[in-house]
Design a protein around this motif. Sequence first.
Motif, mmCIF file in Angstrom:
data_model
loop_
_atom_site.group_PDB
_atom_site.id
_atom_site.type_symbol
_atom_site.label_atom_id
_atom_site.label_comp_id
_atom_site.label_asym_id
_atom_site.label_seq_id
_atom_site.Cartn_x
_atom_site.Cartn_y
_atom_site.Cartn_z
ATOM 1 N N GLU A 37 0.865 -1.178 0.000
ATOM 2 C CA GLU A 37 0.000 0.000 0.000
ATOM 3 C C GLU A 37 0.902 1.228 0.000
ATOM 4 N N ASN A 38 0.679 2.117 -0.941
ATOM 5 C CA ASN A 38 1.482 3.336 -1.037
ATOM 6 C C ASN A 38 1.098 4.261 0.121
ATOM 7 N N PRO A 39 2.041 4.619 0.987
ATOM 8 C CA PRO A 39 1.720 5.486 2.120
ATOM 9 C C PRO A 39 1.540 6.961 1.738
ATOM 10 N N GLU A 42 -1.812 9.179 2.289
ATOM 11 C CA GLU A 42 -2.177 9.475 3.676
ATOM 12 C C GLU A 42 -1.049 10.131 4.468
ATOM 13 N N MET A 43 0.191 9.709 4.227
ATOM 14 C CA MET A 43 1.308 10.153 5.064
ATOM 15 C C MET A 43 2.272 11.087 4.358
ATOM 16 N N ALA A 47 7.137 9.510 2.968
ATOM 17 C CA ALA A 47 6.943 8.151 3.488
ATOM 18 C C ALA A 47 7.100 7.119 2.372
ATOM 19 N N ALA A 48 6.591 7.427 1.184
ATOM 20 C CA ALA A 48 6.727 6.509 0.053
ATOM 21 C C ALA A 48 8.182 6.418 -0.399
ATOM 22 N N GLY A 51 10.015 4.377 2.041
ATOM 23 C CA GLY A 51 9.589 2.989 1.882
ATOM 24 C C GLY A 51 10.268 2.292 0.723
#
Length: 120
Positions: A37-39, A42-43, A47-48, A51
């Motif tokens: 799930e690509n953050p 939301e974040m 964050a992506a 990640g």
Amino acid sequence: MRIAIFYGGQDFALQPLSRAEVLGIIDEEQKVVEQYENPAPEMGSQAAIEGLIELGAKAVIVRDDTLSQSEYKALKGQVKFMPTQLGNLYDVLEHLEEVKQGAKDQLEGLEQGESAQQES
């Protein structure tokens, strides 16, 4: 090599990092596409970016709209960029060798934007 790709929807269409539903990692050794799930939605994009680095991506498949200036800047020097005009994950997988041949350390369009920002 592990290659990051951002996509979503029923057609697995390539999407901008900030909006994509899925952060995919194409693992060439295992011959699989890991889906996370690509953050970013939301974040935030950072964050992506963190990640995909943690997941061991050495390259990112990009279209013209995949990365913003700040996302590009955060990734530059950490990964190679693989530009494509292909529309979805399956097209990319089918033509992966061709896409890989276009790998670059920098993206001209975003580099020009960066120098224009520095001048102003």
